[in-house]
Write a protein that holds these residues in place. Structure first.
Motif, PDB file in Angstrom:
ATOM      1  N   ARG A 166      30.103  42.983  -4.271  1.00  0.00           N
ATOM      2  CA  ARG A 166      29.316  43.181  -5.499  1.00  0.00           C
ATOM      3  C   ARG A 166      29.817  42.207  -6.565  1.00  0.00           C
ATOM      4  N   PRO A 167      28.999  41.231  -6.953  1.00  0.00           N
ATOM      5  CA  PRO A 167      29.443  40.256  -7.957  1.00  0.00           C
ATOM      6  C   PRO A 167      29.701  40.904  -9.317  1.00  0.00           C
ATOM      7  N   TYR A 168      30.657  40.344 -10.026  1.00  0.00           N
ATOM      8  CA  TYR A 168      30.962  40.782 -11.378  1.00  0.00           C
ATOM      9  C   TYR A 168      31.094  39.548 -12.278  1.00  0.00           C
ATOM     10  N   LEU A 169      30.961  39.756 -13.587  1.00  0.00           N
ATOM     11  CA  LEU A 169      31.185  38.666 -14.535  1.00  0.00           C
ATOM     12  C   LEU A 169      32.658  38.294 -14.465  1.00  0.00           C
ATOM     13  N   VAL A 170      32.932  37.052 -14.203  1.00  0.00           N
ATOM     14  CA  VAL A 170      34.307  36.634 -13.969  1.00  0.00           C
ATOM     15  C   VAL A 170      35.075  36.373 -15.269  1.00  0.00           C
ATOM     16  N   ALA A 171      34.390  36.049 -16.351  1.00  0.00           N
ATOM     17  CA  ALA A 171      35.032  35.790 -17.653  1.00  0.00           C
ATOM     18  C   ALA A 171      36.183  34.803 -17.483  1.00  0.00           C
ATOM     19  N   SER A 172      37.328  35.059 -18.101  1.00  0.00           N
ATOM     20  CA  SER A 172      38.443  34.108 -18.070  1.00  0.00           C
ATOM     21  C   SER A 172      39.105  33.964 -16.705  1.00  0.00           C
ATOM     22  N   SER A 173      38.846  34.867 -15.788  1.00  0.00           N
ATOM     23  CA  SER A 173      39.378  34.682 -14.433  1.00  0.00           C
ATOM     24  C   SER A 173      38.750  33.464 -13.761  1.00  0.00           C
ATOM     25  N   MET A 174      37.626  32.976 -14.316  1.00  0.00           N
ATOM     26  CA  MET A 174      36.985  31.752 -13.819  1.00  0.00           C
ATOM     27  C   MET A 174      37.907  30.550 -13.986  1.00  0.00           C
ATOM     28  N   LYS A 175      38.918  30.695 -14.825  1.00  0.00           N
ATOM     29  CA  LYS A 175      39.851  29.597 -15.061  1.00  0.00           C
ATOM     30  C   LYS A 175      40.665  29.272 -13.812  1.00  0.00           C
ATOM     31  N   VAL A 176      40.824  30.220 -12.903  1.00  0.00           N
ATOM     32  CA  VAL A 176      41.523  29.939 -11.636  1.00  0.00           C
ATOM     33  C   VAL A 176      40.686  28.997 -10.767  1.00  0.00           C
ATOM     34  N   PRO A 177      39.408  29.299 -10.490  1.00  0.00           N
ATOM     35  CA  PRO A 177      38.611  28.331  -9.729  1.00  0.00           C
ATOM     36  C   PRO A 177      38.488  26.972 -10.422  1.00  0.00           C
ATOM     37  N   ILE A 178      38.427  26.951 -11.754  1.00  0.00           N
ATOM     38  CA  ILE A 178      38.383  25.674 -12.468  1.00  0.00           C
ATOM     39  C   ILE A 178      39.671  24.898 -12.193  1.00  0.00           C
ATOM     40  N   MET A 179      40.821  25.560 -12.294  1.00  0.00           N
ATOM     41  CA  MET A 179      42.110  24.916 -12.039  1.00  0.00           C
ATOM     42  C   MET A 179      42.190  24.395 -10.605  1.00  0.00           C
ATOM     43  N   LEU A 180      41.829  25.232  -9.630  1.00  0.00           N
ATOM     44  CA  LEU A 180      41.913  24.834  -8.227  1.00  0.00           C
ATOM     45  C   LEU A 180      40.970  23.670  -7.930  1.00  0.00           C
ATOM     46  N   THR A 181      39.784  23.693  -8.536  1.00  0.00           N
ATOM     47  CA  THR A 181      38.832  22.593  -8.349  1.00  0.00           C
ATOM     48  C   THR A 181      39.394  21.302  -8.918  1.00  0.00           C
ATOM     49  N   LEU A 182      39.896  21.348 -10.139  1.00  0.00           N
ATOM     50  CA  LEU A 182      40.454  20.145 -10.757  1.00  0.00           C
ATOM     51  C   LEU A 182      41.593  19.580  -9.913  1.00  0.00           C
ATOM     52  N   LEU A 183      42.539  20.421  -9.536  1.00  0.00           N
ATOM     53  CA  LEU A 183      43.686  19.925  -8.772  1.00  0.00           C
ATOM     54  C   LEU A 183      43.259  19.348  -7.426  1.00  0.00           C
ATOM     55  N   THR A 184      42.278  19.961  -6.776  1.00  0.00           N
ATOM     56  CA  THR A 184      41.760  19.436  -5.510  1.00  0.00           C
ATOM     57  C   THR A 184      41.083  18.090  -5.715  1.00  0.00           C
ATOM     58  N   GLN A 185      40.301  17.958  -6.784  1.00  0.00           N
ATOM     59  CA  GLN A 185      39.652  16.679  -7.082  1.00  0.00           C
ATOM     60  C   GLN A 185      40.683  15.587  -7.367  1.00  0.00           C
ATOM     61  N   LEU A 186      41.735  15.933  -8.113  1.00  0.00           N
ATOM     62  CA  LEU A 186      42.774  14.949  -8.419  1.00  0.00           C
ATOM     63  C   LEU A 186      43.527  14.537  -7.161  1.00  0.00           C
ATOM     64  N   GLU A 187      43.791  15.488  -6.268  1.00  0.00           N
ATOM     65  CA  GLU A 187      44.443  15.162  -4.992  1.00  0.00           C
ATOM     66  C   GLU A 187      43.596  14.171  -4.204  1.00  0.00           C
ATOM     67  N   ALA A 188      42.283  14.368  -4.214  1.00  0.00           N
ATOM     68  CA  ALA A 188      41.389  13.453  -3.496  1.00  0.00           C
ATOM     69  C   ALA A 188      41.447  12.042  -4.077  1.00  0.00           C
ATOM     70  N   LYS A 189      41.786  11.949  -5.368  1.00  0.00           N
ATOM     71  CA  LYS A 189      41.940  10.646  -6.024  1.00  0.00           C
ATOM     72  C   LYS A 189      43.358  10.092  -5.854  1.00  0.00           C
ATOM     73  N   GLY A 190      44.230  10.863  -5.211  1.00  0.00           N
ATOM     74  CA  GLY A 190      45.593  10.416  -4.956  1.00  0.00           C
ATOM     75  C   GLY A 190      46.523  10.489  -6.158  1.00  0.00           C
ATOM     76  N   ARG A 191      46.239  11.429  -7.064  1.00  0.00           N
ATOM     77  CA  ARG A 191      47.103  11.541  -8.234  1.00  0.00           C
ATOM     78  C   ARG A 191      47.228  12.996  -8.673  1.00  0.00           C
ATOM     79  N   GLY A 192      48.237  13.260  -9.450  1.00  0.00           N
ATOM     80  CA  GLY A 192      48.405  14.564 -10.071  1.00  0.00           C
ATOM     81  C   GLY A 192      47.781  14.561 -11.450  1.00  0.00           C
ATOM     82  N   PRO A 193      47.845  15.683 -12.143  1.00  0.00           N
ATOM     83  CA  PRO A 193      47.270  15.737 -13.486  1.00  0.00           C
ATOM     84  C   PRO A 193      48.060  14.859 -14.458  1.00  0.00           C
ATOM     85  N   ASN A 194      47.314  14.176 -15.339  1.00  0.00           N
ATOM     86  CA  ASN A 194      47.967  13.393 -16.382  1.00  0.00           C
ATOM     87  C   ASN A 194      48.421  14.344 -17.492  1.00  0.00           C
ATOM     88  N   ALA A 195      49.040  13.798 -18.529  1.00  0.00           N
ATOM     89  CA  ALA A 195      49.595  14.635 -19.599  1.00  0.00           C
ATOM     90  C   ALA A 195      48.517  15.486 -20.280  1.00  0.00           C
TER      91      ALA A 195
END
Length: 182
Positions: A22-51
């Protein structure tokens, strides 16, 4: 009330569910998928997060700063970035919203959130460095953001979590808590 729960006990290999699809409004917990997506995209570019990205990740996760989440949602390509990440990791059940509606109004099923966190815990998403960063951030949530999983875990446990709450369309607050307890 719309309650959905999924709990995966890694030690026993047992899953406990109630309305886990049953789906629910994720609110700020959506920040986990945002974080995981960003880090995965950066890994694909061969780098870690910048400052700047590291600062946005820290304030987004530890302090639950919405402006930081919005900036990173733009960077990952909004819902298209999230959808590509979820497809890559083989998880369905997350419906990200458009920028006009807002990332916090996305929906997720308990089963999808547990699957994401289980993959993070197992190390099947992110390299070791980015995984350590994700855990560090989720283990250092500021005190007033630690409810649910953060308040109900046994003494001495290590808790990596993210909570979310938002006023729903019916003027009642939606609250959720997701985390990994070790």
């Amino acid at each position: 009330t719309r309650v959905g729960v999924e709990l995966y006990d890694v030690t026993r290999g047992v899953t406990y569910t109630y309305n886990a699809d049953r789906p629910y409004l994720v609110a700020s917990s959506m920040k986990v998928p945002i974080m995981l997506t960003l880090l995965t995209q950066l890994e694909a570019k061969g780098r870690g997060p910048n400052a700047t990205e590291r600062s946005l990740l820290t304030t987004m996760i530890e302090n639950s700063r919405n402006a930081s989440a919005s900036a990173l949602y733009i960077e990952i390509g909004y819902q298209a970035g999230i959808n590509a990440f979820m497809k890559k990791v083989g998880i369905s059940g997350l419906t990200p919203q458009t920028p006009a509606i807002g990332w916090g109004w996305s929906t997720i099923t308990p089963a999808a959130m547990v699957a994401l966190l289980e993959r993070l815990h197992a190390g099947t998403v992110l390299n070791a460095t980015d995984r350590a960063l994700a855990f560090k951030l989720m283990e250092h949530i500021q005190a007033d953001q630690r409810v649910g999983v953060g308040d109900s875990s046994p003494a001495g446990a290590t808790i990596a979590l993210k909570d979310g709450w938002v006023e729903g369309p019916d003027d009642l607050y939606v609250m959720n808590s997701s985390g990994i307890v070790t």
